[in-house]
Structures are given as C-alpha cells and as structure tokens.
Design a protein around this motif. Sequence first.
Motif, short mmCIF file in Angstrom:
data_model
loop_
_atom_site.label_atom_id
_atom_site.label_comp_id
_atom_site.label_asym_id
_atom_site.label_seq_id
_atom_site.Cartn_x
_atom_site.Cartn_y
_atom_site.Cartn_z
N ILE A 306 35.46 -58.84 2.61
CA ILE A 306 34.64 -58.58 1.69
C ILE A 306 33.97 -57.28 1.67
N THR A 307 34.32 -56.49 0.77
CA THR A 307 33.89 -55.07 1.00
C THR A 307 33.59 -54.48 -0.37
N HIS A 308 32.92 -53.52 -0.45
CA HIS A 308 32.68 -52.64 -1.59
C HIS A 308 33.02 -51.31 -1.83
N GLN A 309 32.74 -50.59 -2.63
CA GLN A 309 33.34 -48.97 -2.70
C GLN A 309 32.33 -48.08 -3.05
N TYR A 310 31.02 -48.25 -2.61
CA TYR A 310 29.85 -47.55 -3.04
C TYR A 310 30.07 -46.30 -2.53
N ASP A 311 30.51 -46.05 -1.52
CA ASP A 311 30.58 -44.61 -0.65
C ASP A 311 31.89 -43.81 -1.31
N LEU A 312 32.93 -44.39 -1.65
CA LEU A 312 33.87 -43.86 -2.37
C LEU A 312 33.25 -43.45 -3.96
N GLY A 313 32.44 -43.97 -4.42
CA GLY A 313 31.88 -43.81 -5.88
C GLY A 313 30.84 -42.85 -5.75
N PHE A 314 30.09 -42.63 -4.78
CA PHE A 314 29.00 -41.66 -4.87
C PHE A 314 28.85 -40.51 -3.84
N VAL A 315 29.80 -40.44 -2.78
CA VAL A 315 29.81 -39.32 -1.64
C VAL A 315 29.99 -38.16 -2.46
N PRO A 316 29.48 -36.98 -2.09
CA PRO A 316 30.15 -35.77 -2.19
C PRO A 316 31.48 -35.41 -2.06
N PRO A 317 31.99 -35.02 -2.81
CA PRO A 317 33.72 -34.93 -2.92
C PRO A 317 34.14 -34.11 -1.57
N PHE A 413 21.70 -45.25 -0.04
CA PHE A 413 22.94 -46.35 -0.03
C PHE A 413 24.14 -45.91 0.94
N LEU A 414 24.54 -44.55 0.85
CA LEU A 414 25.53 -44.23 1.51
C LEU A 414 25.36 -44.15 3.00
N ASP A 415 26.54 -44.62 3.65
CA ASP A 415 26.53 -44.89 5.01
C ASP A 415 26.99 -43.52 5.97
#
Length: 568
Positions: A306-317, A413-415
């Motif tokens: 059970i995961t999410h993709q917050y990092d993928l959506g908001f990290v610097p490119p 929120f970013l890890d």
Amino acid sequence: MKKNIIKILTATLFFVSSCSIDLVPTDRYTEEVIWDSKGSIELYLNGFYEEFRKFEFGRLSFIGNDNATDALTDLMKYTSNSAGRGTVNILASDASRYTATSPGISYWAAAYTRIRRINEFLFGLNNYAKITDNERLAYEAEARFVRGYIYFWLGRIHGSFAIIDTIEAHSSLGNDRSSEDDCWNFIASDFAFASEYLPKSWKTVSGGNFEGKVTRGAALSMLARTWLYAASIAEFDRKLYNEDSKTGISVEKAKTYYDNAIAAAKGVEQLANEGYYDLESNFAKIFTTSDNKESIFRINYVTKFITHQYDLGFVPPGDALGQALVYGVPTAEMVDEFEMADGSKFNWSNPVHAANPYQNREPRFYATILYNGATWKGRILNTTEGGGDDGFVLAGTTTDPRNTITGYYARKFLDPNNTSFVQNRSTQSWHEIRYAEVLLILSEAQILSGRLSEGKNTLNMLRRKRDLPEVVANTKEQLFKAIMHERKVELAFEGHRYWDLRRWRLAHLELNKVRFTGHKITSVGNLKSYETVSCDEKDREFIHRMYYIPIPVAEIQRNTTLKQIYGW
C-alpha cells in the motif's frame, strides 16, 4: 488480528439473500458469517478506511490527477494547463466550469455509495452481531466516525445535503436536503458518539495492536473542526451569498457553536495533558515520521503493498530525470508569507531581506519550501532561468513543463531519504489531523467568541514551539488576522486553505480577479535579481454562488424530491 492490519486493508464483502437450501457458500461472505465473527466484522470496518485515501495529502482524487485544493488558492500553482494534471487550474480560472451538469468538485455519488455501505453495516451490527454491548458500541463509533467524515466533506462542498442514516431511507425517493444548520449538527452527532465510545488508544485494547484505527482524540478533533465550520457559516455567511432557503445558519448560533468547538478542542488538550499528544520540536519530521506525538489521525502505508506517489508528483525534476511529474509548486505569495526568524514580516522593500531573501527565515519555511540555493538530496538547487534540471520555466511557454514555474518547489511531505520512489513509490504517512490544527481551531474559536486573552495564549503556545516570538496583537481584528496567517503557514499544502477562505467568506475577495505570482531568478555574476512574474495566464475567478457547489443534476433526476441549491 495481525498488527497494522488497518493500514488501508480493503475488505470486499457481499450480502446475499436467503434461499431454500440452507447452505453456507464458501466463496463469499454471507450475513451469517460476517456477524458471527469479530474478525469478519473488523475486516468489514477496515474496508471503510479506504475512503480517507480520496483526500490524502490535501488532494481530491476525483479532480483530475489528484489535484490539490490548495492550488485553487494563493498557496500553490499546478504547472500543467491540460485537463487531468491541470484540471485545478481550469477550475481556478473559469467559474463557468461549475455547473449542475458538471459541478467541478463532485463527491456526491461516491459519498452516498459509501454512506449506504456504512448504514448497512450499522443495521447488521445492531441486529445480527453476536458480540458484547461494549464491543457493539465501539464498532458503531468507528463506523460513525467514517460516516461523519464523509458527511463533513459533503457539508464543505454543498453546505446542505440529504441526511440518510438508515438503510430504509436509502430505498426511499423522498430524501430532500436538510437545512445547513441541521447538516452540521448531524455531522457533529456522529463525531460526538464516536468520541464517547472510541478508546483513547487502541494499544491498550486486548486482542492486538490496532494501529491506525480512529481514536477518541481523532473524533474530538473532527468534532472541534465541525463546530468551527458551523460557527464560521453563522458568523460570516449571513445570507449574503445565496438565497436558498436551506443554506446558511442564524448568526445568533455562532457563539454557541464556537463554545462547542472550544469544548471539543479542550477534550483533545486534556488528552495531550495525559501524554497522548504534543507539539513536535522538529517541524519537518512531523511529515516524514509516522510515530510522532503531533499526529492524531494518520493514514499509514506499507512498502510494496500500500503506497502512494507523492514524491513522484512533487519532487524537483533533478530527483528523477525525465520522470518527475512536478504537479504543483508554491506561489511567491506563499513563500513571502513566512516570517523572518525574529518574527518580523518579510518584505521585499527591505534591502536586507531582498538581498538574501531565503536567509534568516522562520524554521517552517525551510521545512515547507525548496528554494534557489537550498541543499536537497546532496545537491544545491538551481531554480534560476536556465538553471538546468531544476530550473525555472516561464508559465505558458509550454503546456506541461514539469519544472517550477514560480522558482520554488514544495518541500513539505517529501521524503529526503527516498531515492527509489520511481520504482518503489512512497510510504510516508498522511496526517489527516494533527495537534497543531486542534490548537489553531481552539485559538480561533476563543478569539471569535470574545475570549481574546485565552485565544492569544493558545496561539502563542504553538508559536513558541515553532521558535517564534509571541504575537503582539491585542484586538479581536488583529488576533483574527494573526490566526489567518498562522493557519496559512502552519497548514500549508495540507488542504485547508481553500476551505478556510470559503468558510470565512473571503474567497470571492482573495481568489477573484487576481493572478498569483512566482519569482524569476536571474544570476548576474555573484548577484541575483528577483523578478516577480505571473504564474497565472488568466485571472482567477470565484463568484458568490460558488460558496455552495451544485448537486449533480443526475442526482436531482434520480431523486425528484431532491431540490437543487438555489442559483444553479
């Protein structure tokens, strides 16, 4: 029951009608099996927790690609102009997108589908379950918390909705909207019941560690949030924005509802005094460390399952070359709201501030914003125009830039330790309710009900923990302004700002006929210049009738007794 089973474990359960051959099927759950076992009852309940994921990380899963409501405000700008990734931009700048045919923000059908399942559960629980009275009350409290949460969202969006609390009511076509006052009172009754019968902590409940389940503190927190919303409608709406007979709350009730919010928040404060909750000293770690005292109700995730993709959506490119999505980025208005370390207001007109705008800012700034020159995952971010992978792209020059269009990225929120999120996604928790919000609710209710010194003391309790000096405001107007600022900064990107501006009836002033901005940073030798540029290509639009989003016309056609909100 296994430890942490509530970490978004969804159980699919079926009700089947009786037949002449009295056999128990082995390929599905029957009512007889469900209510004969505490294990199956708990699995049934666990499935309801999936509803919280529709709102995780301040986003609405039913708007585009998990668009954040903060991007409807002055806090954040989504980078894409296309439907899906940029749906929130379309909604923010075009009020005509809100119609009864296509309401823009539409949770109605999904909400009532889940409400029906919960009401079916409550019916079975009270008619078939072979459990003790105490167990029955605890299960009912848990289910009613989820139901209250769903209705809370309907109240946020529509104000007035149809109250359905029995399975018999679902089969009737005679369910019209109740008054907005009755709706908020109904929501409060669900949370009040939950707060009475839920435990303070599930760790002390025999039979296992039920980490992740809602608790008394979560119910009291939601109760406080509910009464604050009701009080705000009474205080600020005053029938100025809609002529519907069922919207709005009598202004005379504001004081009572503020008092109710104070009482509920004080209940959480008492739990904090007993050691269940506290404010954390390290602001950044609140959002990357699951087990912290500030968290009152959170959604946990499990690696690989059970995961999410917050990092993928908001990290610097630069974190994931060619794969980072860069959904939303902070506006200059959000960045400028953070105070200096000494508590003074940041001001571009101050030459010292302007020369080094990211130095000597308050601690929450560094935990919330990634800026030009920030150290991130072993590199120095370059968000200038032409700054490479993480560089600035002027808004409107490309449809889907996947880079900052404001000069900033969201840090909260970013890890910082997750370098494999492209392959393995992310597992940091989403904190739906934390103790800081409860204190902000308490302070606001105290201030607006006339308890100025109490409200100021509550607000200063939070500010001291954030290493900031106490507020110097003294009047009701000054303290309310301080509360609005504190909520904007403390709760940034957590999904509160849009709804705050709506309940304060300020959205038509703050989000209409305005364009929000970013900072285009240019390096000239060792010097940098900061040019304020628009990140919006069109003016924002928020008109009065948007305080009450229309009910989808399909629901009106399905239930002819249900009346549309006036003006739609």
